[in-house]
Design a protein around this motif. Structure first.
Motif, short mmCIF file in Angstrom:
data_model
loop_
_atom_site.label_atom_id
_atom_site.label_comp_id
_atom_site.label_asym_id
_atom_site.label_seq_id
_atom_site.Cartn_x
_atom_site.Cartn_y
_atom_site.Cartn_z
N ALA A 1 19.49 11.31 14.99
CA ALA A 1 18.36 11.59 14.10
C ALA A 1 18.30 13.06 13.70
N LEU A 2 18.73 13.94 14.62
CA LEU A 2 18.66 15.38 14.38
C LEU A 2 19.97 15.95 13.84
N GLY A 3 20.99 15.10 13.71
CA GLY A 3 22.29 15.61 13.31
C GLY A 3 22.91 16.48 14.38
N GLY A 4 22.67 16.12 15.65
CA GLY A 4 23.13 16.95 16.76
C GLY A 4 24.15 16.26 17.65
N ILE A 5 24.21 16.72 18.89
CA ILE A 5 25.19 16.24 19.87
C ILE A 5 24.45 15.69 21.08
N ALA A 6 24.81 14.49 21.51
CA ALA A 6 24.28 13.93 22.75
C ALA A 6 25.24 14.31 23.86
N LEU A 7 24.79 15.13 24.79
CA LEU A 7 25.66 15.67 25.83
C LEU A 7 25.23 15.17 27.20
N ASN A 8 26.18 14.61 27.94
CA ASN A 8 25.91 14.16 29.30
C ASN A 8 26.67 15.04 30.29
N LEU A 9 25.94 15.74 31.14
CA LEU A 9 26.57 16.57 32.16
C LEU A 9 26.90 15.71 33.37
N VAL A 10 28.19 15.59 33.67
CA VAL A 10 28.65 14.82 34.82
C VAL A 10 28.57 15.72 36.04
N VAL A 11 27.58 15.48 36.90
CA VAL A 11 27.30 16.38 38.03
C VAL A 11 28.27 16.08 39.16
N ASP A 12 29.50 16.50 38.97
CA ASP A 12 30.56 16.16 39.92
C ASP A 12 30.69 17.17 41.05
N HIS A 13 29.83 18.19 41.08
CA HIS A 13 29.89 19.16 42.18
C HIS A 13 28.87 18.81 43.27
N ASP A 14 28.19 17.68 43.11
CA ASP A 14 27.26 17.23 44.13
C ASP A 14 28.02 16.47 45.23
N ALA A 15 27.43 16.43 46.41
CA ALA A 15 28.08 15.76 47.54
C ALA A 15 27.32 14.47 47.88
N PRO A 16 27.88 13.31 47.55
CA PRO A 16 27.22 12.05 47.84
C PRO A 16 27.46 11.62 49.29
N PRO A 17 26.67 10.67 49.80
CA PRO A 17 26.89 10.18 51.16
C PRO A 17 28.14 9.32 51.28
N GLY A 18 28.66 8.84 50.18
CA GLY A 18 29.85 8.00 50.18
C GLY A 18 30.10 7.46 48.79
N ALA A 19 31.10 6.59 48.66
CA ALA A 19 31.43 6.02 47.36
C ALA A 19 31.41 4.50 47.46
N THR A 20 30.23 3.93 47.27
CA THR A 20 30.09 2.48 47.35
C THR A 20 29.27 1.96 46.18
N LEU A 21 29.38 0.67 45.94
CA LEU A 21 28.58 -0.01 44.92
C LEU A 21 27.72 -1.05 45.62
N ALA A 22 26.41 -1.01 45.37
CA ALA A 22 25.50 -2.02 45.92
C ALA A 22 25.54 -3.23 45.00
N VAL A 23 26.06 -4.34 45.50
CA VAL A 23 26.23 -5.55 44.69
C VAL A 23 25.25 -6.63 45.15
N PRO A 24 24.42 -7.17 44.23
CA PRO A 24 23.49 -8.23 44.62
C PRO A 24 24.22 -9.54 44.86
N ALA A 25 23.83 -10.22 45.92
CA ALA A 25 24.42 -11.52 46.25
C ALA A 25 23.31 -12.48 46.64
N VAL A 26 23.54 -13.77 46.42
CA VAL A 26 22.55 -14.79 46.78
C VAL A 26 22.98 -15.48 48.06
N GLU A 27 22.10 -15.41 49.06
CA GLU A 27 22.36 -16.05 50.34
C GLU A 27 21.13 -16.87 50.75
N ASP A 28 21.29 -18.19 50.86
CA ASP A 28 20.18 -19.06 51.28
C ASP A 28 18.93 -18.83 50.43
N SER A 29 19.13 -18.82 49.11
CA SER A 29 18.03 -18.66 48.14
C SER A 29 17.40 -17.28 48.19
#
Length: 214
Positions: free
Chosen positions: A61-89
């Motif tokens: 709308a502004l004729g500008g740039i959408a910029l996403n800063l990838v904060v890769d200098h941060d220290a996460p607790p690990g590298a996992t993906l939380a995946v939803p699963a269905v167990e017994d309803s």
């Protein structure tokens, strides 16, 4: 505009100087408006991802740039993906390991995933999601992981895969990794005023820990 001439403690420069230096480091000579958001290169929930949609539309709308800063200098607790699963309803979350990242290391140290590791990740997510897997965005994400530029590291792979999913929704932002936007004047000021920097940093950290009971 009046503030641009204001002096700052940082190497006796003005706000205008730092604005110019920052823009040059991030977008070069492009003088269009910049809409900036950012997050760690981890799996994000829709509320965080919505920033990409909003920033892109605002930039358009502004004729500008959408910029996403990838904060890769941060220290996460690990590298996992939380995946939803269905167990017994009931819906439960299962953690699927995404990559190898030791505690205390930063995202920028995430090693590139091999074809075997990507296949293992894909199998684990597929088994957890069951029939929902094929209707999700995960097949597209995994395919992009496998075809990402071979010169990149694990974070580059992750960003490439995220962008592939975004493209399916006609969403696009310019990504910049924070670790690659570091430039000398800021480092020189930290080193030249090490006592001041350490004192300010430790005071801010102590306040944060007290305020949020960390």
């Amino acid at each position: 505009r009046a503030l641009r001439g204001a002096k700052t403690p940082l190497l006796d420069s003005t706000l205008g100087d730092w604005r110019r230096r920052t823009r040059e480091a991030v977008v070069g000579s492009d003088d269009r408006p910049i809409i900036v958001t950012g997050h760690q290169p981890a799996f994000i929930h829709p509320g965080v991802w919505a920033k990409h949609v909003v920033s892109m539309r605002l930039a358009n709308a502004l004729g500008g740039i959408a910029l996403n800063l990838v904060v890769d200098h941060d220290a996460p607790p690990g590298a996992t993906l939380a995946v939803p699963a269905v167990e017994d309803s009931r819906v439960v979350l299962r953690s699927v390991r995404y990559g190898e990242l030791r505690a205390g290391c930063a995202y920028e140290q995430l090693a590139r995933q091999t074809p075997g590791e990507i296949a293992r990740f894909e199998r684990a997510v597929r088994e957890t999601m069951g029939e929902r897997y094929e209707k999700s965005q995960m097949p597209m994400f995994v395919e992009a992981l496998s075809t990402a530029d071979a010169m990149g590291d694990g974070t580059d792979q992750s960003v490439t895969a995220r962008r592939a999913v975004e493209a399916a929704f006609e969403v696009s932002v310019d990504d910049r990794r924070v670790s690659r936007l570091w430039w000398t004047p800021l480092l020189l000021d930290m080193l030249g005023h090490a006592d001041r920097f350490a004192s300010s940093y430790n005071a801010a950290l102590a306040w944060y820990r007290k305020e949020f009971r960390v």
